[in-house]
Design a protein around this motif. Structure first.
Motif, PDB file in Angstrom:
ATOM      1  N   ILE A 114       5.874  15.636  -8.817  1.00 27.96           N
ATOM      2  CA  ILE A 114       5.524  15.429 -10.220  1.00 27.96           C
ATOM      3  C   ILE A 114       4.499  14.300 -10.323  1.00 27.96           C
ATOM      4  N   LYS A 115       3.354  14.604 -10.874  1.00 29.68           N
ATOM      5  CA  LYS A 115       2.335  13.580 -11.093  1.00 29.68           C
ATOM      6  C   LYS A 115       2.706  12.757 -12.320  1.00 29.68           C
ATOM      7  N   MET A 116       2.732  11.440 -12.126  1.00 36.45           N
ATOM      8  CA  MET A 116       3.088  10.538 -13.219  1.00 36.45           C
ATOM      9  C   MET A 116       2.038   9.438 -13.334  1.00 36.45           C
ATOM     10  N   GLY A 117       2.368   8.376 -14.038  1.00 28.50           N
ATOM     11  CA  GLY A 117       1.398   7.310 -14.253  1.00 28.50           C
ATOM     12  C   GLY A 117       0.751   7.405 -15.624  1.00 28.50           C
ATOM     13  N   PHE A 118       1.505   7.912 -16.613  1.00 23.59           N
ATOM     14  CA  PHE A 118       0.993   8.039 -17.973  1.00 23.59           C
ATOM     15  C   PHE A 118       2.090   7.616 -18.949  1.00 23.59           C
ATOM     16  N   GLN A 119       1.718   7.414 -20.187  1.00 23.97           N
ATOM     17  CA  GLN A 119       2.682   7.001 -21.192  1.00 23.97           C
ATOM     18  C   GLN A 119       3.763   8.078 -21.362  1.00 23.97           C
ATOM     19  N   ASP A 137       5.968   9.007 -19.245  1.00 26.85           N
ATOM     20  CA  ASP A 137       6.186   9.858 -18.067  1.00 26.85           C
ATOM     21  C   ASP A 137       7.667   9.997 -17.724  1.00 26.85           C
ATOM     22  N   ILE A 138       8.466   8.969 -17.956  1.00 29.31           N
ATOM     23  CA  ILE A 138       9.899   9.077 -17.704  1.00 29.31           C
ATOM     24  C   ILE A 138      10.544  10.072 -18.667  1.00 29.31           C
ATOM     25  N   LYS A 139      10.107  10.050 -19.913  1.00 32.41           N
ATOM     26  CA  LYS A 139      10.619  11.009 -20.899  1.00 32.41           C
ATOM     27  C   LYS A 139      10.343  12.436 -20.446  1.00 32.41           C
ATOM     28  N   VAL A 140       9.133  12.677 -19.934  1.00 22.16           N
ATOM     29  CA  VAL A 140       8.770  14.004 -19.433  1.00 22.16           C
ATOM     30  C   VAL A 140       9.631  14.362 -18.225  1.00 22.16           C
ATOM     31  N   LEU A 141       9.822  13.410 -17.316  1.00 19.90           N
ATOM     32  CA  LEU A 141      10.617  13.675 -16.122  1.00 19.90           C
ATOM     33  C   LEU A 141      12.055  14.066 -16.490  1.00 19.90           C
ATOM     34  N   LYS A 142      12.608  13.410 -17.495  1.00 16.85           N
ATOM     35  CA  LYS A 142      13.960  13.753 -17.938  1.00 16.85           C
ATOM     36  C   LYS A 142      14.017  15.185 -18.474  1.00 16.85           C
ATOM     37  N   VAL A 148       7.747  11.930  -6.763  1.00 15.54           N
ATOM     38  CA  VAL A 148       6.886  11.427  -7.830  1.00 15.54           C
ATOM     39  C   VAL A 148       5.657  10.764  -7.235  1.00 15.54           C
ATOM     40  N   ASP A 149       4.499  11.074  -7.794  1.00 16.39           N
ATOM     41  CA  ASP A 149       3.243  10.462  -7.367  1.00 16.39           C
ATOM     42  C   ASP A 149       2.590   9.804  -8.577  1.00 16.39           C
ATOM     43  N   ALA A 150       2.549   8.475  -8.569  1.00 14.10           N
ATOM     44  CA  ALA A 150       1.970   7.729  -9.693  1.00 14.10           C
ATOM     45  C   ALA A 150       0.466   7.558  -9.581  1.00 14.10           C
ATOM     46  N   ASN A 151      -0.106   7.861  -8.419  1.00 18.64           N
ATOM     47  CA  ASN A 151      -1.565   7.765  -8.237  1.00 18.64           C
ATOM     48  C   ASN A 151      -2.144   6.464  -8.774  1.00 18.64           C
ATOM     49  N   THR A 152      -1.522   5.338  -8.385  1.00 24.05           N
ATOM     50  CA  THR A 152      -1.963   3.973  -8.718  1.00 24.05           C
ATOM     51  C   THR A 152      -1.801   3.638 -10.196  1.00 24.05           C
ATOM     52  N   GLY A 153      -0.950   4.359 -10.929  1.00 32.07           N
ATOM     53  CA  GLY A 153      -0.923   4.234 -12.389  1.00 32.07           C
ATOM     54  C   GLY A 153       0.051   3.252 -13.002  1.00 32.07           C
ATOM     55  N   TRP A 154       0.840   2.499 -12.207  1.00 30.30           N
ATOM     56  CA  TRP A 154       1.859   1.613 -12.780  1.00 30.30           C
ATOM     57  C   TRP A 154       1.575   0.144 -12.495  1.00 30.30           C
ATOM     58  N   THR A 155       2.243  -0.730 -13.273  1.00 31.20           N
ATOM     59  CA  THR A 155       2.310  -2.161 -12.986  1.00 31.20           C
ATOM     60  C   THR A 155       3.611  -2.403 -12.220  1.00 31.20           C
ATOM     61  N   PRO A 156       3.753  -3.547 -11.539  1.00 23.34           N
ATOM     62  CA  PRO A 156       4.986  -3.811 -10.789  1.00 23.34           C
ATOM     63  C   PRO A 156       6.251  -3.781 -11.645  1.00 23.34           C
ATOM     64  N   ASP A 157       6.237  -4.452 -12.796  1.00 27.47           N
ATOM     65  CA  ASP A 157       7.430  -4.467 -13.646  1.00 27.47           C
ATOM     66  C   ASP A 157       7.747  -3.067 -14.160  1.00 27.47           C
ATOM     67  N   GLU A 158       6.721  -2.325 -14.494  1.00 21.25           N
ATOM     68  CA  GLU A 158       6.892  -0.951 -14.949  1.00 21.25           C
ATOM     69  C   GLU A 158       7.507  -0.107 -13.834  1.00 21.25           C
TER      70      GLU A 158
END
Length: 357
Positions: free
Chosen positions: A155-160, A162-167, A179-189
């Motif tokens: 599942i490609k993620m890294g967007f607003q 994305d957890i809601k979509v995954l659920k 899950v592949d975030a393709n460099t799209g997150w911050t550490p805390d996120e």
């Protein structure tokens, strides 16, 4: 050897979107090496802008490789690929096309499949993940329904949201999630999201941060349990040691490292550092996907679905049935041209090439 090439525009079944780009067509290049006996080796380059390559840069590299390959012994792959790496260090996809074509040619000359030439066993039954690109909630759910025969989904993620979509996706499938975030997150996120993903059947997460984020990776690993794999961070074997205590595994791609020779070096480097290994791909035809599949006995995870995402693959190679990969029976790669899709003529060789300089 006589080198020729032609562009290959692969049309996608769906708009393909990841955290940093969207596309409907993947522009690749097929390279063909022909020896004095008429044996043809197939190779492919699937360049990406992320690593500074495109079709024009690939063709420039191929043109500039003509003189070297013209009088070269195809069995001297190590010397040829090392020379190309030193001469064209940024052009990994172009080098991969030549590397793959050389391996295909040698297998055909020896009348053995590539895996046997590499000293490997024919490994059957390993399962590839199938990629679900970023889209609207409705369309991502539809893509998951279409991929119901695949037991593993990437599942490609890294967007607003994305957890809601995954659920929502978890409600309609029992498939294993990668899950592949393709460099799209911050550490805390990432920490927050990985902890939530533990309950959603996520097996691993790829490349949560931009390239070079070693300390953030270490921080996330201290606060989460899901294994983290690096992809864009490790182009070839020299990049791997820096992540020995910052990641759980690496994703190897022929287009990223320059071909089969370097992929094998990456595999043994990762093993020495106790890292898990995934072999992945870009959007590619069956030429380079099949080349990568010949290495599957050496890796832990497989993500070789690039040819399944397109509608006009002109080649037939590795077979995928309900996610399980089966290598073709032929020599070399075992790849054949698909009769229903016309291919450019191989006649004329290098004298027909037009340098895109």
């Amino acid at each position: 050897m006589n080198l020729s090439y032609h562009p290959l525009d692969l049309k996608l079944k769906h708009i393909f979107q990841i955290a940093r780009e969207t596309r409907t067509v993947q522009n690749n290049v097929v390279a063909l090496l022909k020896d004095e006996d008429g044996i043809i080796g197939y190779g492919e380059a699937a360049p990406t802008r992320f690593f500074g390559e495109d079709v024009m840069s690939v063709m420039r590299t191929l043109v500039q490789s003509l003189d070297l390959l013209k009088d070269a012994d195809p069995f001297q792959i190590e010397d040829i690929t090392l020379y190309l790496k030193n001469k064209f260090p940024p052009d990994a996809a172009a080098r991969a096309a030549i590397d793959i074509a050389l391996h295909d040619m040698i297998g055909k000359k020896l009348k053995i499949p590539l895996y046997k030439f590499l000293g490997l066993r024919r490994h059957e039954g390993k399962e590839t993940s199938f990629t679900i690109g970023i889209d609207t909630m409705e369309k991502m759910c539809k893509k998951v329904e279409e991929a119901k025969d695949f037991p593993i989904l990437k599942i490609k993620m890294g967007f607003q949201d994305d957890i809601k979509v995954l659920k929502e996706l978890r409600k309609i499938t029992k498939a294993i999630f990668r899950v592949d975030a393709n460099t799209g997150w911050t550490p805390d996120e990432a920490i927050q999201k990985l902890n939530l993903m533990e309950e959603l059947g996520v097996e691993l997460v790829e490349q949560p941060f931009p390239v070079g984020s070693i300390e953030p990776l270490k921080k996330v690993r201290r606060h989460t349990k899901i294994p983290i794999f690096v992809d864009e961070d490790v182009k070839d074997s020299k990049d791997i040691p820096a992540f020995s205590d910052a990641a759980d595994g690496i994703n190897i791609k022929l287009m990223k490292c320059g071909g089969i020779r370097e992929a094998i070096r990456m595999i043994y480097t990762a093993r020495a550092l106790n890292l898990k290994i995934m072999i992945g791909c870009n959007i590619e035809s069956s030429v380079s996907i099949t080349a990568a599949a010949h290495l599957m006995s050496l890796v832990d995870y497989i993500d070789l679905d690039g040819n399944l995402l397109v509608i006009n693959d002109p080649y037939i190679g590795v077979i995928v049935d309900k996610g399980k990969l089966t290598l073709p029976a032929g020599n070399g790669l075992g790849v054949e041209a698909r009769d229903s899709i016309p291919l450019p003529s191989l006649q004329g060789g290098t004298d027909k090439l037009v340098c895109p300089c």
